[in-house]
Design an enzyme around this catalytic site. Structure first.
Site, PDB file in Angstrom:
ATOM      1  N   VAL A 124       2.376   1.890  -4.299  1.00  0.00           N
ATOM      2  CA  VAL A 124       2.689   2.309  -5.668  1.00  0.00           C
ATOM      3  C   VAL A 124       3.172   3.751  -5.599  1.00  0.00           C
ATOM      4  O   VAL A 124       2.512   4.611  -5.017  1.00  0.00           O
ATOM      5  CB  VAL A 124       1.461   2.205  -6.596  1.00  0.00           C
ATOM      6  CG1 VAL A 124       1.823   2.682  -8.002  1.00  0.00           C
ATOM      7  CG2 VAL A 124       0.946   0.769  -6.658  1.00  0.00           C
ATOM      8  N   LYS A 171      -1.586   2.723  -1.693  1.00  0.00           N
ATOM      9  CA  LYS A 171      -0.977   2.006  -0.577  1.00  0.00           C
ATOM     10  C   LYS A 171      -1.904   0.882  -0.147  1.00  0.00           C
ATOM     11  O   LYS A 171      -3.128   1.043  -0.147  1.00  0.00           O
ATOM     12  CB  LYS A 171      -0.803   2.994   0.578  1.00  0.00           C
ATOM     13  CG  LYS A 171       0.158   2.567   1.660  1.00  0.00           C
ATOM     14  CD  LYS A 171       0.337   3.748   2.596  1.00  0.00           C
ATOM     15  CE  LYS A 171       1.220   3.428   3.766  1.00  0.00           C
ATOM     16  NZ  LYS A 171       1.334   4.588   4.665  1.00  0.00           N
ATOM     17  N   GLY A 172      -1.340  -0.270   0.214  1.00  0.00           N
ATOM     18  CA  GLY A 172      -2.153  -1.391   0.676  1.00  0.00           C
ATOM     19  C   GLY A 172      -1.338  -2.309   1.563  1.00  0.00           C
ATOM     20  O   GLY A 172      -0.196  -2.005   1.905  1.00  0.00           O
ATOM     21  N   THR A 173      -1.906  -3.436   1.912  1.00  0.00           N
ATOM     22  CA  THR A 173      -1.247  -4.361   2.832  1.00  0.00           C
ATOM     23  C   THR A 173       0.045  -4.920   2.252  1.00  0.00           C
ATOM     24  O   THR A 173       1.028  -5.097   2.956  1.00  0.00           O
ATOM     25  CB  THR A 173      -2.187  -5.532   3.156  1.00  0.00           C
ATOM     26  OG1 THR A 173      -3.417  -4.986   3.581  1.00  0.00           O
ATOM     27  CG2 THR A 173      -1.620  -6.410   4.248  1.00  0.00           C
ATOM     28  N   ASP A 230      -9.811  -9.298 -13.620  1.00  0.00           N
ATOM     29  CA  ASP A 230      -9.954  -8.287 -12.571  1.00  0.00           C
ATOM     30  C   ASP A 230     -10.393  -6.933 -13.128  1.00  0.00           C
ATOM     31  O   ASP A 230      -9.874  -5.897 -12.722  1.00  0.00           O
ATOM     32  CB  ASP A 230      -8.619  -8.156 -11.829  1.00  0.00           C
ATOM     33  CG  ASP A 230      -8.807  -7.668 -10.394  1.00  0.00           C
ATOM     34  OD1 ASP A 230      -9.932  -7.770  -9.877  1.00  0.00           O
ATOM     35  OD2 ASP A 230      -7.832  -7.172  -9.813  1.00  0.00           O
ATOM     36  N   LEU A 273       1.219   7.051  -4.870  1.00  0.00           N
ATOM     37  CA  LEU A 273      -0.011   6.985  -5.671  1.00  0.00           C
ATOM     38  C   LEU A 273      -1.052   6.058  -5.054  1.00  0.00           C
ATOM     39  O   LEU A 273      -2.242   6.182  -5.305  1.00  0.00           O
ATOM     40  CB  LEU A 273       0.309   6.503  -7.096  1.00  0.00           C
ATOM     41  CG  LEU A 273       1.277   7.362  -7.907  1.00  0.00           C
ATOM     42  CD1 LEU A 273       1.554   6.703  -9.256  1.00  0.00           C
ATOM     43  CD2 LEU A 273       0.722   8.763  -8.112  1.00  0.00           C
ATOM     44  N   GLY A 298       1.995  -3.577  -0.032  1.00  0.00           N
ATOM     45  CA  GLY A 298       3.026  -2.612  -0.388  1.00  0.00           C
ATOM     46  C   GLY A 298       2.432  -1.313  -0.868  1.00  0.00           C
ATOM     47  O   GLY A 298       1.371  -0.901  -0.409  1.00  0.00           O
TER      48      GLY A 298
END
Length: 481
Positions: A166, A160-162, A275, A158, A164
């Site tokens: 989802v 993606k980032g530095t 946030d 679903l 990790g």
């Protein structure tokens, strides 16, 4: 009741979280874990002058580095499920050692007190974070069976980032669908520089609100931290707005009302969300708002313990956050103002690709509105986007009530909002729980690559050594249901 005492005090240079300048602050480290910074040295430790910085060192991780300045140290911890850092430097190695020893000692003493004793509401981060005890209590999994990676089928990526990714997962035992956020420990632990690591998860255990994403489980493997959260498959509000460019005022009013309801709930529990942005606002299958904590740092972390590049969405930052001043609940009303401006105007209120210019606009530029916007909508947005948090709509002592009573929301019955009696203006056309049409196919089209689950159930001693950084990092919602 233990009396709170000052353990150490003195001048530190604190690096701004967003505008990366160093500011001198006079800090007091107290026995309850609070770490409070003032512009001037306070005349008395218990003085009522509001601090500029106020957070806690309880259960934090300490690192030292010589970059970007000599004699720098970093305090790192989890804020909900997101990694945050605060960076300081002093004039000499000895001074740094003294501060780190003192912080370590306070953190250790808090850890040893045990549940139910004073100062056990583990808090970390900024002033807003430091009052989130109800939602960030220590989580010790007393569930009958331990949750592992093997308990889930992994269906679709679903996000993606530095830090990790989802993933949409299905729990094998129940057939229920969840979103699993998987963080890599290596980016949370600077392996050779850890003086003290996060030792227990701070999780959203007690959230019970229709527009907030609930956490079902938190557990760990040898190299990952895993958060299993409620899954809303109506997609991000960002996805829908980018398709339609602008929402009607009625549609924006509906979403705004549900966000206000959720923020009122959090603020009543002394929690500041901090946030609010379109990417954190999802729709459930019926079209109601779900505020998530799926946040993944998209811009990454450069090498070195302290080299945190700009991470997050700078367009949403409130002026008081940029100025690195103490900030409270009003920061959430600014966030609401930005997302509602986007919904009704089809663009951000302040934007520039150059971050320094963007920050200047947020701090100085007057807000402008399209001619098509109605007077009530203009009045609401102007109130929410006031630069001074004390003058901001919602910034007064009555908090959410100020926003709820604004004439833009005159037609809203707030009891009906929280009871989900209002008909959503848009119902996602999803055919099943695994229908991800409202998620970015940049992610959903990718194959999922994670270490095979059986790797997690036969840890060798070296791998177990890394687990000791996160003892008792586990949680199951079933223990309180």
């Amino acid at each position: 009741m233990n009396e709170v005492s000052v353990i150490k005090e003195g001048w530190l240079h604190k690096r701004g979280e967003y505008i990366k300048t160093w500011r001198p602050r006079y800090f007091l480290l107290k026995s309850d874990g609070s770490f409070i910074g003032y512009k001037e040295r306070p005349e008395a430790p218990d003085q009522t002058l509001p601090p500029l910085n106020n957070f806690s060192v309880a259960e934090c991780q300490l690192m030292k580095t010589e970059r970007p300045r000599p004699n720098t140290f970093v305090i790192r911890c989890l804020q909900w499920t997101t990694v945050i850092e605060r960076t300081f430097h002093v004039d000499s190695p000895d001074e740094r050692e003294e501060w780190m020893r003192a912080i370590q000692m306070v953190a250790n003493s808090l850890k040893q007190r045990g549940p139910g004793e004073d100062a056990m509401d583990y808090k970390c981060g900024s002033p807003s974070d430091s009052s989130t005890s109800e939602m960030m209590e220590v989580a010790v999994n007393k569930a009958r069976a331990k949750v592992t990676m093997n308990d889930f089928d992994y269906l679709k990526l679903l996000g993606k980032g530095t830090f990790g990714k989802v993933i949409l997962v299905r729990e094998k035992a129940t057939g229920r669908y969840y979103a699993m956020k998987i963080l890599r420990k290596e980016v949370i632990i600077a392996k050779d520089e850890v003086a003290h690591t996060v030792t227990e998860s701070r999780v959203l255990q007690n959230t019970r609100h229709p527009f907030l994403t609930a956490l079902k489980y938190a557990f760990q493997t040898h190299d990952r931290l895993c958060f299993v959260m409620e899954y809303a498959n109506g997609g991000e509000l960002f996805f829908h707005l980018s398709r339609e460019r602008v929402f009607t005022e009625d549609r924006a009013r509906f979403y705004g009302a549900e966000i206000v309801s959720a923020l009122e709930y959090l603020h009543s529990r002394d929690v500041v969300y901090r946030d609010i942005k379109l990417e954190n606002l999802m729709l459930d299958k019926d079209g109601h708002i779900k505020i998530t904590d799926f946040g993944l740092c998209k811009e990454g972390i450069s090498d070195g313990a302290t080299m945190k590049t700009f991470c997050g969405t700078p367009e949403y930052l409130a002026p008081e956050v940029l100025e690195d001043n103490d900030y409270g609940r009003a920061v959430d009303w600014w966030g609401l103002g930005v997302v509602m401006y986007e919904m009704m105007c089809g663009r951000l209120p302040f934007y520039n690709q150059d971050h320094e210019r963007l920050f200047e606009l947020i701090l100085m530029e007057e807000i402008r509105f399209p001619r098509t916007l109605g007077p009530e909508a203009k009045s609401l947005l102007a109130g929410l986007l006031k630069k001074d948090p004390k003058q901001r709509l919602g910034g007064g002592p009555s908090d959410a009530k100020e926003v709820m009573e604004h004439r833009f929301f005159l037609s809203i019955n707030w009891q009906d909002v929280v009871q989900k009696k209002l008909l959503p203006p848009f119902k996602p056309q999803v055919t099943s729980e695994v229908d991800t049409r409202y998620f970015d196919d940049e992610f959903t089209a990718q194959s999922i690559t994670i270490t095979p689950p059986d790797r997690y159930d036969s840890l060798d001693p070296l791998e177990l050594d890394q687990r000791t950084h996160f003892p008792q990092f586990s949680y199951s919602a079933s223990i309180r249901e």
